[in-house]
Motif scaffolding. Structure first.
Motif, PDB file in Angstrom:
ATOM      1  N   VAL A  64       2.389   1.894   7.400  1.00  0.00           N
ATOM      2  CA  VAL A  64       3.175   2.130   6.191  1.00  0.00           C
ATOM      3  C   VAL A  64       3.484   3.614   6.075  1.00  0.00           C
ATOM      4  O   VAL A  64       4.625   4.019   5.880  1.00  0.00           O
TER       5      VAL A  64
ATOM      6  N   MET B  83       6.729   0.103  -0.150  1.00  0.00           N
ATOM      7  CA  MET B  83       5.636   1.076  -0.172  1.00  0.00           C
ATOM      8  C   MET B  83       6.042   2.373   0.515  1.00  0.00           C
ATOM      9  O   MET B  83       5.626   3.464   0.094  1.00  0.00           O
ATOM     10  N   ARG B  84       6.852   2.280   1.553  1.00  0.00           N
ATOM     11  CA  ARG B  84       7.342   3.520   2.190  1.00  0.00           C
ATOM     12  C   ARG B  84       8.185   4.331   1.213  1.00  0.00           C
ATOM     13  O   ARG B  84       8.064   5.560   1.135  1.00  0.00           O
TER      14      ARG B  84
ATOM     15  N   GLU C  60      -1.415  -7.501   6.741  1.00  0.00           N
ATOM     16  CA  GLU C  60      -0.977  -8.759   7.361  1.00  0.00           C
ATOM     17  C   GLU C  60      -0.305  -8.554   8.714  1.00  0.00           C
ATOM     18  O   GLU C  60      -0.392  -9.413   9.589  1.00  0.00           O
ATOM     19  N   SER C  61       0.377  -7.433   8.891  1.00  0.00           N
ATOM     20  CA  SER C  61       1.093  -7.195  10.150  1.00  0.00           C
ATOM     21  C   SER C  61       0.439  -6.119  11.008  1.00  0.00           C
ATOM     22  O   SER C  61       0.659  -6.067  12.221  1.00  0.00           O
TER      23      SER C  61
ATOM     24  N   LYS D 205      -3.525  -5.235   0.258  1.00  0.00           N
ATOM     25  CA  LYS D 205      -2.406  -5.293   1.198  1.00  0.00           C
ATOM     26  C   LYS D 205      -2.314  -4.098   2.138  1.00  0.00           C
ATOM     27  O   LYS D 205      -1.570  -4.143   3.113  1.00  0.00           O
ATOM     28  N   MET D 206      -3.039  -3.033   1.831  1.00  0.00           N
ATOM     29  CA  MET D 206      -3.027  -1.862   2.710  1.00  0.00           C
ATOM     30  C   MET D 206      -4.451  -1.465   3.073  1.00  0.00           C
ATOM     31  O   MET D 206      -5.382  -1.676   2.301  1.00  0.00           O
TER      32      MET D 206
ATOM     33  N   TYR E 199       7.590  -5.615   1.417  1.00  0.00           N
ATOM     34  CA  TYR E 199       6.456  -4.858   0.891  1.00  0.00           C
ATOM     35  C   TYR E 199       6.342  -3.505   1.596  1.00  0.00           C
ATOM     36  O   TYR E 199       6.183  -2.463   0.939  1.00  0.00           O
ATOM     37  N   ILE E 200       6.416  -3.521   2.933  1.00  0.00           N
ATOM     38  CA  ILE E 200       6.301  -2.275   3.710  1.00  0.00           C
ATOM     39  C   ILE E 200       7.410  -1.303   3.310  1.00  0.00           C
ATOM     40  O   ILE E 200       7.160  -0.113   3.082  1.00  0.00           O
TER      41      ILE E 200
ATOM     42  N   GLU F   6      -0.246  -1.820   6.810  1.00  0.00           N
ATOM     43  CA  GLU F   6      -0.058  -3.064   6.080  1.00  0.00           C
ATOM     44  C   GLU F   6      -0.967  -4.092   6.740  1.00  0.00           C
ATOM     45  O   GLU F   6      -0.953  -4.255   7.963  1.00  0.00           O
TER      46      GLU F   6
ATOM     47  N   MET G 118       6.550  -9.473   3.954  1.00  0.00           N
ATOM     48  CA  MET G 118       5.828  -8.333   4.516  1.00  0.00           C
ATOM     49  C   MET G 118       6.762  -7.152   4.718  1.00  0.00           C
ATOM     50  O   MET G 118       6.437  -6.018   4.366  1.00  0.00           O
TER      51      MET G 118
ATOM     52  N   HIS H 189      -1.993   3.218  -6.426  1.00  0.00           N
ATOM     53  CA  HIS H 189      -1.880   3.593  -5.016  1.00  0.00           C
ATOM     54  C   HIS H 189      -2.175   5.085  -4.854  1.00  0.00           C
ATOM     55  O   HIS H 189      -1.330   5.880  -4.444  1.00  0.00           O
TER      56      HIS H 189
END
Length: 332
Positions: free
Chosen positions: A282, A17-18, A277-278, A260-261, A13-14, A275, A10, A301
């Motif tokens: 992002v 994506m940032r 899952e958390s 995921k977002m 991924y974050i 994000e 996670m 995206h």
């Protein structure tokens, strides 16, 4: 050990994506309408973006992936009142449907830029959705009547009248359950096609406004007048987390193509991108006005959205613009 790996995934991924949005934060604006834009949606192949407006029209744009540009394709005319919501066929990238206050829905062919069917309904329509298999359209009106229309015959095959405020409607990804959000703050879940009440989830203490399913079928999200976004596990029908970064009623939600977002928007002057899952942020998109509608591209995206913007030269006039966030920043 498994939990640590998940947390690491996670976090990665974050972070990725940032970095992506630092390099891809250009917003392209397009004058689409003479009045405020109520709804934006991408075709299933992501080649077209449509917007529906208070000005009674639908604008269709073509996305040029090679040059990262949007070009206006056409304006669809025919409704005699505001176009409040629209959605594309889940499998046919050339077909979309619109819901209007003129007591009709219209099915359009984006190849010919014409209406191929007009279906009369019993009230002023405010929300609409396709079944996942594309065989049925559900439309809801201001009197809380949901009508199910057969796409081939263009005839109503079922109606369901509710005694409470119905806000937004959606099938689950399998098409065997029908969800609606209510003014009582609940999510009502009906079996489909027999429309028997299966569950009532007490989701929010205030009006539950919008609902969205993720493309992977793992979660759905709801937005409420309590300014919270709730993320639900589809299999368990349990709320797994809430997002509380917005301060005004949450009007609109959209999951990214990978699930995921989650983008959420309101009268706050930001669009929050979390994000899933958390729940961690992002990024966010700064806006100058309340946001009515958001829609992630089905493969990239890119986030399309529309706000209650005012014309630069005439503050009494709506700008009627459609915006897309996520283009490469260094690309002119």
């Amino acid at each position: 050990m498994v939990l640590n790996l998940l947390n690491l995934k996670m976090a990665t991924y974050i972070e990725n994506m940032r970095k992506h949005f630092q390099q891809n934060k250009r917003i392209r604006e397009h004058g689409a309408h003479d009045s405020k834009v109520h709804s934006v949606a991408w075709s299933c192949d992501g080649r077209r973006l449509a917007s529906g407006s208070f000005d009674k029209t639908v604008s269709v744009f073509q996305l040029d992936n090679d040059r990262d540009r949007m070009v206006k394709d056409c304006t669809l005319r025919g409704h005699s009142d505001s176009v409040d919501q629209l959605c594309w066929h889940p499998k046919n990238p050339d077909q979309l449907v619109t819901a209007s206050g003129d007591k009709t829905i219209r099915i359009w062919d984006a190849r010919t830029n014409r209406s191929v069917a007009t279906v009369n309904t019993k009230g002023e329509n405010i929300n609409i959705c396709w079944s996942p298999d594309g065989s049925t359209i559900a439309v809801g009106n201001k009197d809380d009547l949901i009508t199910f229309i057969d796409v081939r015959s263009h005839r109503s095959k079922a109606e369901e009248q509710f005694k409470f405020e119905v806000n937004e409607i959606s099938w689950n990804n399998n098409g065997d359950l029908f969800f609606l959000t209510s003014g009582q703050g609940s999510i009502n879940i009906l079996s489909y096609p027999d429309l028997k009440l299966q569950h009532t989830l007490n989701a929010h203490p205030a009006n539950c406004i919008c609902i969205e399913f993720d493309p992977k079928g793992k979660y759905f999200a709801t937005g409420s007048a309590d300014a919270l976004v709730s993320i639900w596990d589809v299999a368990e029908l349990a709320c797994v987390r809430t997002l509380s970064r917005l301060e005004w009623p949450v009007r609109t939600l959209s999951f990214s193509h990978d699930g995921k977002m989650l983008a959420s928007a309101s009268e706050d002057l930001i669009i929050d991108i979390a994000e899933v899952e958390s729940g961690e942020k992002v990024t966010e998109i700064t806006c100058e006005a309340p946001t009515f509608t958001v829609a992630w591209h089905p493969r990239r995206h890119l986030l399309a959205y529309a706000c209650d913007d005012r014309d630069t030269y005439d503050r009494n006039r709506d700008a009627g613009t459609v915006k897309v966030f996520g283009f490469p920043s260094d690309n002119s």
